[in-house]
Scaffold this motif. Structure first.
Motif, short mmCIF file in Angstrom:
data_model
loop_
_atom_site.label_atom_id
_atom_site.label_comp_id
_atom_site.label_asym_id
_atom_site.label_seq_id
_atom_site.Cartn_x
_atom_site.Cartn_y
_atom_site.Cartn_z
N TYR A 179 4.94 -46.01 7.08
CA TYR A 179 6.39 -45.80 7.14
C TYR A 179 6.60 -44.41 8.32
O TYR A 179 7.28 -44.59 9.23
CB TYR A 179 7.22 -45.50 6.06
CG TYR A 179 7.89 -46.72 5.58
CD1 TYR A 179 8.47 -47.79 6.43
CD2 TYR A 179 7.48 -47.25 4.26
CE1 TYR A 179 8.86 -48.96 5.76
CE2 TYR A 179 8.23 -48.34 3.72
CZ TYR A 179 8.82 -49.35 4.61
OH TYR A 179 9.41 -50.64 4.06
N GLY A 180 5.81 -43.55 8.15
CA GLY A 180 5.73 -42.21 9.07
C GLY A 180 5.35 -42.76 10.42
O GLY A 180 6.05 -42.20 11.30
N ASP A 183 8.18 -44.58 11.76
CA ASP A 183 9.28 -43.76 12.11
C ASP A 183 9.08 -43.08 13.54
O ASP A 183 10.07 -42.87 14.25
CB ASP A 183 9.45 -42.41 11.00
CG ASP A 183 9.67 -42.86 9.79
OD1 ASP A 183 10.49 -43.85 9.68
OD2 ASP A 183 9.22 -41.96 8.84
N VAL A 184 7.72 -42.83 14.00
CA VAL A 184 7.51 -42.39 15.32
C VAL A 184 8.06 -43.51 16.19
O VAL A 184 8.59 -43.11 17.49
CB VAL A 184 6.18 -41.97 15.46
CG1 VAL A 184 5.75 -41.57 16.96
CG2 VAL A 184 5.79 -40.84 14.59
N PHE A 207 15.85 -40.92 12.12
CA PHE A 207 14.34 -41.09 11.82
C PHE A 207 13.22 -40.12 11.86
O PHE A 207 12.19 -39.94 11.40
CB PHE A 207 14.03 -42.29 12.78
CG PHE A 207 14.39 -43.71 12.69
CD1 PHE A 207 13.95 -44.41 11.44
CD2 PHE A 207 15.35 -44.43 13.20
CE1 PHE A 207 14.25 -45.63 10.82
CE2 PHE A 207 15.90 -45.46 12.87
CZ PHE A 207 15.48 -46.24 11.53
N PHE A 211 10.80 -39.23 8.87
CA PHE A 211 9.37 -39.05 9.21
C PHE A 211 9.08 -37.58 8.21
O PHE A 211 7.99 -37.90 7.47
CB PHE A 211 9.09 -38.64 10.50
CG PHE A 211 7.48 -38.17 10.92
CD1 PHE A 211 6.77 -39.04 10.87
CD2 PHE A 211 7.47 -36.85 10.91
CE1 PHE A 211 5.31 -38.67 11.10
CE2 PHE A 211 6.00 -36.35 10.96
CZ PHE A 211 4.95 -37.23 11.24
N ASP A 214 9.10 -39.17 4.64
CA ASP A 214 7.82 -40.02 4.44
C ASP A 214 6.53 -39.14 4.10
O ASP A 214 5.44 -39.26 3.19
CB ASP A 214 7.69 -40.98 5.54
CG ASP A 214 8.52 -42.19 5.44
OD1 ASP A 214 8.82 -42.49 4.11
OD2 ASP A 214 9.18 -42.63 6.39
N CYS A 215 6.22 -38.10 4.80
CA CYS A 215 5.27 -37.00 4.88
C CYS A 215 5.31 -36.52 3.39
O CYS A 215 4.16 -36.30 2.64
CB CYS A 215 5.37 -35.79 5.78
SG CYS A 215 4.97 -36.55 7.46
#
Length: 236
Positions: A179-180, A183-184, A207, A211, A214-215
């Motif tokens: 997902y990270g 996000d990018v 987003f 990110f 998600d991290c």
């Protein structure tokens, strides 16, 4: 989970801080834009809320993901990001529903809103890679037919979303990394959209914050995995 408990009680001070800071950043960025679309605000607030509970392995995160997917699909349609619309409406939302059932049925222990963390098997990995390849190739031609804006990035978004959704269903900590990466891709997509219409700027902020969340999700799931493994060894 036979007895689902108040999800807010399990949040740590750090998680409250991450969540509230994320909500404030989204709200501030939204009101800085001259032409405002309140649906982007609602979607962003729900989306970032889902991530804090996903990072806890709490099924509530999956339920909020369904709501976010529906709103995000409508927003994507407004800018002809058909790939995003199709991905979230036809893949991410259904997978979140399936994952919610899976998480409710596979708690780590009664009394906690925490799912059992699993490792991805070799068979699941083969299915994951094959499914991603087929899905990405198929949707590339579908999106090309509908003249989707920023076709390359839109196609890449489908691939990363598929992998992330499947890893979430498999209850793997690596869902957060997938997902990270997604996000990018989405930051780039909405940056391009914002050049033409500043209304979409809050989606970039959304987003970027996703990110960061998600991290944290990956970090917390790794801790959950280690703790669960250690407790299982003690129980033997």
């Amino acid at each position: 989970m036979k007895h689902y408990h108040n999800p807010f009680k399990s949040l740590t001070k750090l998680e409250w801080g991450i969540w509230l800071c994320s909500l404030c950043c989204i709200a501030i960025s939204f009101f800085c834009v001259p032409r405002q679309n309140y649906m982007t605000l609602l979607a962003s607030l729900i989306g970032v809320s889902s991530l804090i509970f996903l990072s806890k392995g709490d099924p509530l995160g999956q339920i909020l993901s369904v709501a976010f997917s529906l709103l995000y699909s409508i927003i994507s349609l407004s800018y002809r990001y058909y790939g995003e619309m199709i991905t979230y409406l036809c893949m991410t939302a259904p997978m979140a529903i399936m994952a919610a059932f899976s998480w409710f049925r596979n708690p780590y222990e009664d009394g906690k809103n925490e799912v059992q963390v699993c490792a991805v098997s070799s068979k699941q990995m083969v299915f994951l890679l094959a499914g991603a390849a087929v899905t990405t190739t198929l949707f590339y031609f579908i999106l090309k037919y509908f003249h989707t804006a920023n076709l390359g990035l839109s196609t890449l978004s489908i691939a990363t979303s598929f992998v992330a959704s499947m890893l979430t269903f498999f209850r793997s900590p690596y869902y957060a990394l997938a997902y990270g990466l997604n996000d990018v891709v989405l930051i780039l997509l909405w940056a391009l959209a914002s050049k033409e219409n500043a209304t979409y700027f809050p989606m970039i902020v959304c987003f970027v914050i996703f990110f960061g969340n998600d991290c944290y999700g990956f970090y917390n799931w790794q801790n959950m995995r280690k703790r669960q493994a250690a407790n299982n060894k003690k129980a033997l």
